[in-house]
Design a protein around this motif. Structure first.
Motif, short mmCIF file in Angstrom:
data_model
loop_
_atom_site.label_atom_id
_atom_site.label_comp_id
_atom_site.label_asym_id
_atom_site.label_seq_id
_atom_site.Cartn_x
_atom_site.Cartn_y
_atom_site.Cartn_z
N THR A 157 0.64 -0.94 -0.03
CA THR A 157 0.01 -0.15 -0.26
C THR A 157 1.08 1.02 0.03
O THR A 157 1.79 0.90 0.62
CB THR A 157 -0.60 -0.06 1.01
N LYS A 158 0.79 1.59 -0.79
CA LYS A 158 0.95 3.77 -0.78
C LYS A 158 0.37 4.54 0.35
O LYS A 158 -0.71 4.41 -0.57
CB LYS A 158 1.43 4.13 -2.30
N VAL A 159 0.56 4.87 0.99
CA VAL A 159 0.75 5.98 1.73
C VAL A 159 0.65 7.35 1.57
O VAL A 159 2.11 8.11 1.03
CB VAL A 159 0.26 5.57 3.13
N VAL A 160 -0.39 8.63 0.81
CA VAL A 160 -0.04 9.63 0.19
C VAL A 160 -0.47 10.66 1.26
O VAL A 160 -1.63 10.21 1.89
CB VAL A 160 -0.24 9.85 -1.22
N PHE A 161 0.07 11.70 1.68
CA PHE A 161 -0.17 12.67 2.52
C PHE A 161 0.38 14.01 2.39
O PHE A 161 1.72 14.22 1.80
CB PHE A 161 -0.04 12.44 3.49
N THR A 162 -0.49 14.87 2.99
CA THR A 162 0.55 16.63 3.03
C THR A 162 -0.20 16.97 4.16
O THR A 162 -0.56 16.79 5.02
CB THR A 162 -0.53 16.86 1.68
N PHE A 163 0.15 17.90 4.51
CA PHE A 163 0.09 19.07 5.73
C PHE A 163 -1.08 20.40 5.22
O PHE A 163 -0.77 21.11 4.37
CB PHE A 163 1.08 19.59 6.65
N TYR A 164 -2.45 20.48 5.80
CA TYR A 164 -2.79 21.66 6.35
C TYR A 164 -2.22 22.66 7.91
O TYR A 164 -1.58 21.91 8.51
CB TYR A 164 -3.95 21.50 6.36
N TRP A 165 -0.86 23.20 7.84
CA TRP A 165 -0.72 24.42 9.00
C TRP A 165 -1.39 25.45 8.97
O TRP A 165 -2.39 26.15 8.55
CB TRP A 165 0.20 25.20 8.44
N THR A 166 -2.02 24.62 10.60
CA THR A 166 -3.10 25.11 10.81
C THR A 166 -3.33 26.79 11.33
O THR A 166 -4.07 27.41 11.85
CB THR A 166 -3.83 24.19 12.28
N GLU A 167 -2.06 27.02 12.52
CA GLU A 167 -1.63 28.19 12.37
C GLU A 167 -1.65 29.50 11.23
O GLU A 167 -2.39 30.47 11.22
CB GLU A 167 -0.41 28.79 13.35
N SER A 168 -1.07 28.98 10.18
CA SER A 168 -0.81 29.90 9.30
C SER A 168 -2.10 29.41 7.87
O SER A 168 -1.71 30.77 7.16
CB SER A 168 0.55 29.47 8.06
N LYS A 169 -3.18 28.82 8.05
CA LYS A 169 -3.51 28.40 7.21
C LYS A 169 -3.68 28.31 6.03
O LYS A 169 -3.89 28.81 5.39
CB LYS A 169 -5.21 29.31 7.86
N ASN A 170 -2.89 27.47 5.52
CA ASN A 170 -2.65 27.21 4.47
C ASN A 170 -2.02 25.57 4.38
O ASN A 170 -1.40 25.19 5.00
CB ASN A 170 -0.90 28.58 3.62
N TRP A 171 -1.73 25.23 2.92
CA TRP A 171 -1.47 24.07 2.37
C TRP A 171 0.16 23.96 2.50
O TRP A 171 0.41 25.26 1.44
CB TRP A 171 -2.17 23.78 1.51
N GLU A 172 0.99 22.33 2.33
CA GLU A 172 2.58 22.26 2.36
C GLU A 172 2.56 22.60 0.75
O GLU A 172 3.06 22.93 0.53
CB GLU A 172 2.74 20.73 2.75
N GLY A 173 1.20 22.41 -0.43
CA GLY A 173 2.43 22.47 -2.03
C GLY A 173 2.66 21.04 -2.71
O GLY A 173 3.00 21.82 -3.61
N ALA A 174 2.42 20.00 -1.53
CA ALA A 174 3.35 19.35 -2.43
C ALA A 174 3.03 17.51 -1.00
O ALA A 174 2.21 17.76 -0.41
CB ALA A 174 4.82 19.07 -2.03
N ASP A 175 3.18 16.84 -2.12
CA ASP A 175 2.60 15.66 -1.69
C ASP A 175 3.37 14.65 -1.51
O ASP A 175 4.96 14.62 -2.14
CB ASP A 175 1.35 14.56 -2.47
#
Length: 86
Positions: A62-80
């Motif tokens: 199984t391949k697990v793909v993920f990214t981050f949502y930065w809760t303080e700055s309210k923005n996405w990482e922009g990469a998987d």
């Protein structure tokens, strides 16, 4: 998993733990983004936030793909990122 130590695989039967240095939510999928889960990183009190993804029941390959949502700055990482269950 850390930004300075990005593992490419983890053994089957293990929970996948990641560490980040800011509050975040991990947006992740084990089926190519067909379904997604969000796991909040918790504050350790030591300047590190950890998130444990429930990967312990996923089969090998199984391949697990993920990214981050930065809760303080309210923005996405922009990469998987990707980790394979072995």
């Amino acid at each position: 998993w850390r930004y300075n130590q990005k593992c490419r695989s983890i053994p089957a039967g293990k929970v996948f733990r990641m560490e980040v240095l800011a509050p975040a939510s991990v947006h992740w999928s084990a089926d190519g983004w067909n379904t997604v889960k969000d796991t909040a990183a918790r504050d350790t009190g030591l300047g590190v936030f950890v998130a444990d993804l429930a990967t312990d029941k996923l089969p090998g390959g199984t391949k697990v793909v993920f990214t981050f949502y930065w809760t303080e700055s309210k923005n996405w990482e922009g990469a998987d990122f990707e980790v394979t269950i072995e």
